[in-house]
Design a protein around this motif. Structure first.
Motif, PDB file in Angstrom:
ATOM      1  N   TYR A 101      -1.987  -7.917   3.171  1.00 25.90           N
ATOM      2  CA  TYR A 101      -2.566  -8.573   1.995  1.00 25.90           C
ATOM      3  C   TYR A 101      -1.994  -9.980   1.868  1.00 25.90           C
ATOM      4  CZ  TYR A 101      -4.110  -3.912   0.631  1.00 25.90           C
ATOM      5  OH  TYR A 101      -4.701  -2.669   0.611  1.00 25.90           O
ATOM      6  N   LEU A 128      -3.010   0.692  -3.649  1.00 27.35           N
ATOM      7  CA  LEU A 128      -3.872   0.238  -2.562  1.00 27.35           C
ATOM      8  C   LEU A 128      -3.561   0.937  -1.254  1.00 27.35           C
ATOM      9  CD1 LEU A 128      -3.619  -3.582  -3.347  1.00 27.35           C
ATOM     10  CD2 LEU A 128      -5.290  -1.928  -4.209  1.00 27.35           C
ATOM     11  N   GLY A 148       0.797  -1.214   0.000  1.00 26.78           N
ATOM     12  CA  GLY A 148       0.000   0.000   0.000  1.00 26.78           C
ATOM     13  C   GLY A 148       0.823   1.254   0.000  1.00 26.78           C
ATOM     14  N   VAL A 207      -7.808  -6.551  -6.482  1.00 24.28           N
ATOM     15  CA  VAL A 207      -7.797  -6.424  -5.029  1.00 24.28           C
ATOM     16  C   VAL A 207      -9.087  -7.064  -4.529  1.00 24.28           C
ATOM     17  CG1 VAL A 207      -8.842  -4.100  -5.079  1.00 24.28           C
ATOM     18  CG2 VAL A 207      -7.604  -4.871  -3.050  1.00 24.28           C
ATOM     19  N   ALA A 248      -7.130  -8.486   0.740  1.00 25.24           N
ATOM     20  CA  ALA A 248      -6.948  -7.579   1.871  1.00 25.24           C
ATOM     21  C   ALA A 248      -7.464  -8.234   3.149  1.00 25.24           C
ATOM     22  CB  ALA A 248      -7.678  -6.269   1.607  1.00 25.24           C
TER      23      ALA A 248
END
Length: 283
Positions: free
Chosen positions: A108, A103, A12, A203, A253
């Protein structure tokens, strides 16, 4: 088919293009402290700070949802993603790093899947919301209709969790297939016919929705794994049209879904299980 499971990792960016957030813009006349305490805002996937998809409500007992909103207008293929066209041989950490910058910061779990997408239209045969969901929750009480996601989407897999729960998988395009370029879809269709298996990237979140009351004929918990496509809109449409598998690199996630870390940790095993369609009791 589950091809490979990667180690959990932190990905991220501090200023991501995609975020799972609470949209409070529609909440009027409510004290800010009450909003924070009760989570009365919509749960959304935002793109460039604009709501792109409304997601399942916070309570965990309401119906599962992804509903396309006005902010869902962009795809996210990086300039150097050409290598995905011929498929990857395993979880590619360079690819993960490139897409990870889109992200929000968090944990993750990468999954490399092989899926054969099936394009479904709302309220048409095979629509989860008009069939599986209505069998559990019934139609929406106000409208008297099934939930309407406002987008075509792809179904790819389902299986049994246990006697009281069933697992469903969805691939949701950020823009509808009608926006795709026909020539690119045709090129991928031809490649699939020659034995190439291209890779799409998404995602993903897990929402576990367990009805609090018995409204339908088949009441159980719905485990919904939703893959929001970052790259691969043309590949996925080509796979659906050709009836051939493609690869899907999922960045699952851990925190944004309506699920516990323990439930998220079960996803690889569920995804490796034999596919099973739920046998619905007769009404």
């Amino acid at each position: 088919m589950l091809l490979e499971v990667g180690d959990s990792r932190v990905l991220g960016d501090a200023a991501p293009r995609l975020r799972f957030v609470e949209d409070k813009s529609a909440v009027q006349g409510v004290d800010e402290a009450r909003i924070e305490a009760r989570r009365v805002g919509r749960r959304v996937l935002a793109v460039d700070d604009k709501p792109a998809f409304e997601l399942s409500y916070w309570c965990g007992t309401c119906q599962f949802l992804f509903e396309r909103l006005e902010g869902a207008t962009a795809t996210f293929s990086p300039d150097d993603a050409d290598g995905l066209a011929s498929g990857i041989s395993g979880i590619d950490h360079a690819v993960i790093s490139r897409f990870g910058t889109l992200l929000p910061e968090g944990g993750y779990r990468p999954l490399l899947l092989e899926v054969t997408p099936r394009l479904v239209f709302p309220s048409a045969p095979g629509d989860y919301f008009a069939e599986d969901q209505v069998a559990t929750w019934g139609p929406e009480s106000f409208w008297g209709l099934p939930v309407y996601p406002r987008t075509p989407y792809y179904r790819t897999f389902e299986t049994r969790v246990d006697d009281g729960a069933h697992f469903y998988e969805f691939v949701v395009p950020m823009v509808p297939p009608s926006w795709n370029e026909p020539d690119r879809v045709a090129a991928y269709t031809a490649a699939l016919g020659s034995g190439v298996t291209p890779t799409a990237v998404a995602v993903s979140i897990l929402d576990v929705c367990n009805p609090a009351e018995e409204h339908g004929v088949d009441v159980y918990a719905h485990w919904a794994l939703t893959h929001f496509l970052l790259d691969g809109h043309h590949k996925t449409q080509a796979g659906a049209e050709a009836g051939r598998p493609i690869q899907l690199l999922s960045l699952l996630a851990v925190d944004p879904g309506l699920s516990t870390p323990e439930q998220v940790a079960r996803v690889p095993a569920l995804r490796a299980a034999e596919e099973q369609t739920r046998l619905r009791p007769r009404s």
